[in-house]
Design an enzyme around this catalytic site. Structure first.
Site, mmCIF file in Angstrom:
data_model
loop_
_atom_site.group_PDB
_atom_site.id
_atom_site.type_symbol
_atom_site.label_atom_id
_atom_site.label_comp_id
_atom_site.label_asym_id
_atom_site.label_seq_id
_atom_site.Cartn_x
_atom_site.Cartn_y
_atom_site.Cartn_z
ATOM 1 N N GLY A 1 -15.303 -16.734 59.541
ATOM 2 C CA GLY A 1 -15.369 -18.157 59.164
ATOM 3 C C GLY A 1 -13.955 -18.712 59.085
ATOM 4 N N GLY B 1 -12.653 -22.597 59.498
ATOM 5 C CA GLY B 1 -13.070 -23.637 58.570
ATOM 6 C C GLY B 1 -11.934 -24.107 57.680
ATOM 7 N N GLN B 2 -12.319 -24.864 56.647
ATOM 8 C CA GLN B 2 -11.318 -25.510 55.789
ATOM 9 C C GLN B 2 -10.434 -24.483 55.064
ATOM 10 O OE1 GLN B 2 -12.807 -27.853 52.520
ATOM 11 N NE2 GLN B 2 -11.039 -29.202 52.539
ATOM 12 N N ASP C 1 -14.688 -16.375 64.118
ATOM 13 C CA ASP C 1 -15.515 -17.551 63.812
ATOM 14 C C ASP C 1 -16.525 -17.719 64.940
ATOM 15 O OD1 ASP C 1 -14.907 -20.126 61.727
ATOM 16 O OD2 ASP C 1 -16.253 -20.555 63.411
ATOM 17 N N ARG D 1 -17.090 -20.531 66.225
ATOM 18 C CA ARG D 1 -16.457 -21.488 67.150
ATOM 19 C C ARG D 1 -15.359 -20.796 67.955
ATOM 20 N NH1 ARG D 1 -14.322 -26.264 63.316
ATOM 21 N NH2 ARG D 1 -15.260 -25.396 61.450
ATOM 22 N N TYR E 1 -27.923 -24.372 48.576
ATOM 23 C CA TYR E 1 -26.570 -23.802 48.594
ATOM 24 C C TYR E 1 -26.289 -23.091 47.269
ATOM 25 C CZ TYR E 1 -21.384 -24.023 48.601
ATOM 26 O OH TYR E 1 -20.042 -23.733 48.536
ATOM 27 N N LYS F 1 -25.698 -19.108 46.459
ATOM 28 C CA LYS F 1 -24.489 -18.579 45.797
ATOM 29 C C LYS F 1 -24.868 -17.783 44.538
ATOM 30 C CE LYS F 1 -21.254 -20.218 48.535
ATOM 31 N NZ LYS F 1 -20.507 -19.313 49.413
HETATM 32 P P1 NAD Z 1 -16.252 -24.562 56.349
HETATM 33 O O1 NAD Z 1 -17.616 -25.092 56.600
HETATM 34 O O2 NAD Z 1 -15.081 -25.453 56.530
HETATM 35 O O3 NAD Z 1 -15.993 -23.260 57.268
HETATM 36 C C1 NAD Z 1 -16.983 -22.315 57.510
HETATM 37 C C2 NAD Z 1 -16.675 -21.667 58.850
HETATM 38 O O4 NAD Z 1 -17.696 -20.707 59.095
HETATM 39 C C3 NAD Z 1 -16.705 -22.661 60.027
HETATM 40 O O5 NAD Z 1 -15.496 -22.579 60.769
HETATM 41 C C4 NAD Z 1 -17.904 -22.213 60.854
HETATM 42 O O6 NAD Z 1 -17.706 -22.382 62.258
HETATM 43 C C5 NAD Z 1 -18.000 -20.750 60.480
HETATM 44 N N1 NAD Z 1 -19.345 -20.220 60.700
HETATM 45 C C6 NAD Z 1 -20.525 -20.845 60.482
HETATM 46 N N2 NAD Z 1 -21.539 -20.049 60.865
HETATM 47 C C7 NAD Z 1 -20.984 -18.905 61.345
HETATM 48 C C8 NAD Z 1 -21.526 -17.724 61.907
HETATM 49 N N3 NAD Z 1 -22.841 -17.556 62.062
HETATM 50 N N4 NAD Z 1 -20.670 -16.742 62.290
HETATM 51 C C9 NAD Z 1 -19.312 -16.907 62.158
HETATM 52 N N5 NAD Z 1 -18.755 -18.026 61.639
HETATM 53 C C10 NAD Z 1 -19.586 -19.015 61.250
HETATM 54 O O7 NAD Z 1 -16.264 -23.929 54.891
HETATM 55 P P2 NAD Z 1 -15.031 -23.741 53.895
HETATM 56 O O8 NAD Z 1 -14.850 -25.013 53.160
HETATM 57 O O9 NAD Z 1 -13.910 -23.112 54.593
HETATM 58 O O10 NAD Z 1 -15.695 -22.721 52.845
HETATM 59 C C11 NAD Z 1 -15.631 -21.336 53.033
HETATM 60 C C12 NAD Z 1 -16.403 -20.652 51.930
HETATM 61 O O11 NAD Z 1 -15.923 -21.110 50.650
HETATM 62 C C13 NAD Z 1 -17.908 -20.914 51.930
HETATM 63 O O12 NAD Z 1 -18.574 -19.764 51.474
HETATM 64 C C14 NAD Z 1 -18.068 -22.003 50.904
HETATM 65 O O13 NAD Z 1 -19.348 -21.987 50.320
HETATM 66 C C15 NAD Z 1 -17.008 -21.623 49.900
HETATM 67 N N6 NAD Z 1 -16.581 -22.754 49.086
HETATM 68 C C16 NAD Z 1 -15.903 -23.794 49.653
HETATM 69 C C17 NAD Z 1 -15.537 -24.876 48.860
HETATM 70 C C18 NAD Z 1 -14.790 -26.059 49.429
HETATM 71 O O14 NAD Z 1 -14.583 -27.041 48.715
HETATM 72 N N7 NAD Z 1 -14.348 -26.003 50.690
HETATM 73 C C19 NAD Z 1 -15.870 -24.892 47.496
HETATM 74 C C20 NAD Z 1 -16.610 -23.835 46.969
HETATM 75 C C21 NAD Z 1 -16.939 -22.751 47.770
HETATM 76 C C1 AKB Z 2 -19.506 -28.424 48.296
HETATM 77 O O1 AKB Z 2 -19.303 -29.588 47.885
HETATM 78 O O2 AKB Z 2 -20.570 -28.027 48.783
HETATM 79 C C2 AKB Z 2 -18.379 -27.420 48.149
HETATM 80 C C3 AKB Z 2 -18.508 -26.682 46.872
HETATM 81 C C4 AKB Z 2 -18.003 -27.272 45.624
HETATM 82 O O3 AKB Z 2 -19.051 -25.601 46.852
HETATM 83 N N1 AKB Z 2 -17.142 -28.127 48.251
#
Ligand code: NAD
Ligand code: AKB
Length: 332
Positions: free
Chosen positions: A10, A13-14, A36, A38, A144, A148
């Site tokens: 992954g 992603g962000q 990833d 992508r 979601y 979790k």
């Molecule tokens: P994101 O959606 O930006 O990135 C997720 C990445 O996973 C993407 O690049 C996507 O292409 C890839 N992906 C999706 N399906 C896939 C698959 N089948 N195989 C391989 N890759 C795949 O998410 P993020 O913001 O980077 O978050 C990453 C983790 O952190 C997640 O578990 C999310 O729940 C957790 N999280 C994020 C936040 C936030 O604010 N960004 C907050 C709390 C928890």
């Molecule tokens: C969302 O809004 O889904 C995420 C998180 C707080 O888990 N940024």
């Protein structure tokens, strides 16, 4: 001593966009494999290995782990809260099966450590709204959050039963200038900066006074790496640690932006994401993280605003002349 070989799934992603370079600075480019679904974006050069892979494909994951002699995995692939509500079964399948695949491989291949992020979304309307404790009741209202909360229990189960060393954080909403957010409820806190720089106005999908826990990405990346470096015997929480920095409302971040862009305006058109936000705590008690592995955040809202705007104005038509004070020193 044998060096660590790390797999980040992954990675595009962000979080991965900032975590992968940070890991490569410590462990070396060739020791951190980014994967990833992508393909690598054309405009992004990868300093180290990049593999296109579906985390749901157990065989492909197993082969990759063997080929690169991986001993640590960071699992970031998931469907976030707002997108998850559009197709709950799909979100459940990805969020659960990806974790079970990594946990089984960690056991089978004897991986040294795994990182898997949880979220403030594990909490629901029955948990305290402010300073939500580590062990507060979990009644998540989104698929979601359900995924979790279940994932946290799986992590604890694999520790208790198989001694898999899996480490986890309940991230708040994360704010980054490097990559767009992936479909969460806290996305407004990123979008607002992009719109402020491009159009000097923003329409918020949450009401003015909805307060949520937030964190700057550099703090989140540092927290992740500090947790992974902490001695195992200090980590008493085997589900996931509450992690906290600041809390703010759309109105408060708009005011902070207007300090630099006086013409900036905000209006409000709340949508279905409001009910998700209303079900989450507005702040978390993260004293377990602060006690066990000495977590402390660095960025407050003023520092986030300044750093986001500094990065986003670079390369846009908006010149610094339209933005006052950006370069003057302030406390973070
Ligand atoms: P994101 O959606 O930006 O990135 C997720 C990445 O996973 C993407 O690049 C996507 O292409 C890839 N992906 C999706 N399906 C896939 C698959 N089948 N195989 C391989 N890759 C795949 O998410 P993020 O913001 O980077 O978050 C990453 C983790 O952190 C997640 O578990 C999310 O729940 C957790 N999280 C994020 C936040 C936030 O604010 N960004 C907050 C709390 C928890
Ligand atoms: C969302 O809004 O889904 C995420 C998180 C707080 O888990 N940024």
């Amino acid at each position: 001593m044998k060096s660590d070989n790390i797999l980040v799934v992954g990675a595009a992603g962000q979080i991965g966009t900032e975590l992968v370079p940070a890991l490569r600075r410590i462990h070396g480019d060739l020791h951190v494999v980014a994967a990833d679904l992508r393909p690598l974006a054309k405009e992004k050069k990868s300093a180290g290995p990049y593999v296109q892979l579906d985390v749901l494909n157990y065989g492909a994951l197993a082969t990759l782990i063997t080929r690169y002699d991986i001993n640590q995995v960071y699992l970031l692939a998931a469907t976030l809260s707002a997108i998850g509500e559009k197709d709950p079964h799909r979100a459940w399948d990805l969020n659960m099966q990806s974790l079970l695949n990594i946990l089984d491989l960690a056991r089978e291949k004897r991986l040294a450590k795994v990182f898997w992020p949880s979220s403030i979304a594990v909490f629901g309307p029955d948990a305290p709204r402010t300073a939500c404790p580590q062990d507060a009741v979990k009644s998540p209202s989104t698929v979601y959050g359900i995924s979790k909360a279940a994932g946290e229990q799986w992590c604890q189960y694999y520790w208790n039963k198989y001694r898999v060393d899996i480490r986890s954080l309940r991230y708040p909403g994360l704010i980054s200038h490097s990559a767009p957010p992936g479909g969460g409820t806290t996305d407004f806190a990123v979008d607002i900066f992009h719109q402020a720089v491009r159009h000097q106005k923003y329409t918020s999908f949450l009401p003015a006074d909805t307060c949520l826990p937030m964190m700057y990405m550099s703090d989140a990346v540092r927290a992740t790496m500090e947790l992974m470096e902490a001695p195992a015997n200090r980590l008493l929480v085997k589900t996931s640690y509450n992690l906290s920095a600041i809390s703010f409302t759309p109105a408060q971040v708009a005011k902070s932006i207007a300090r630099y862009i006086p013409a900036f305006t905000i209006d409000y058109a709340p949508d279905n994401r409001q009910s998700i936000a209303d079900s989450w705590p507005s702040s978390l008690d993260d004293s377990a993280a602060r006690n066990d592995w000495h977590w402390d955040h660095e960025y407050e809202l003023a520092g986030i605003t300044r750093d986001m705007l500094l990065h986003l104005v670079t390369g846009t038509e908006l010149s610094l002349s339209g933005i006052t004070d950006l370069l003057s020193p302030i406390s973070l």
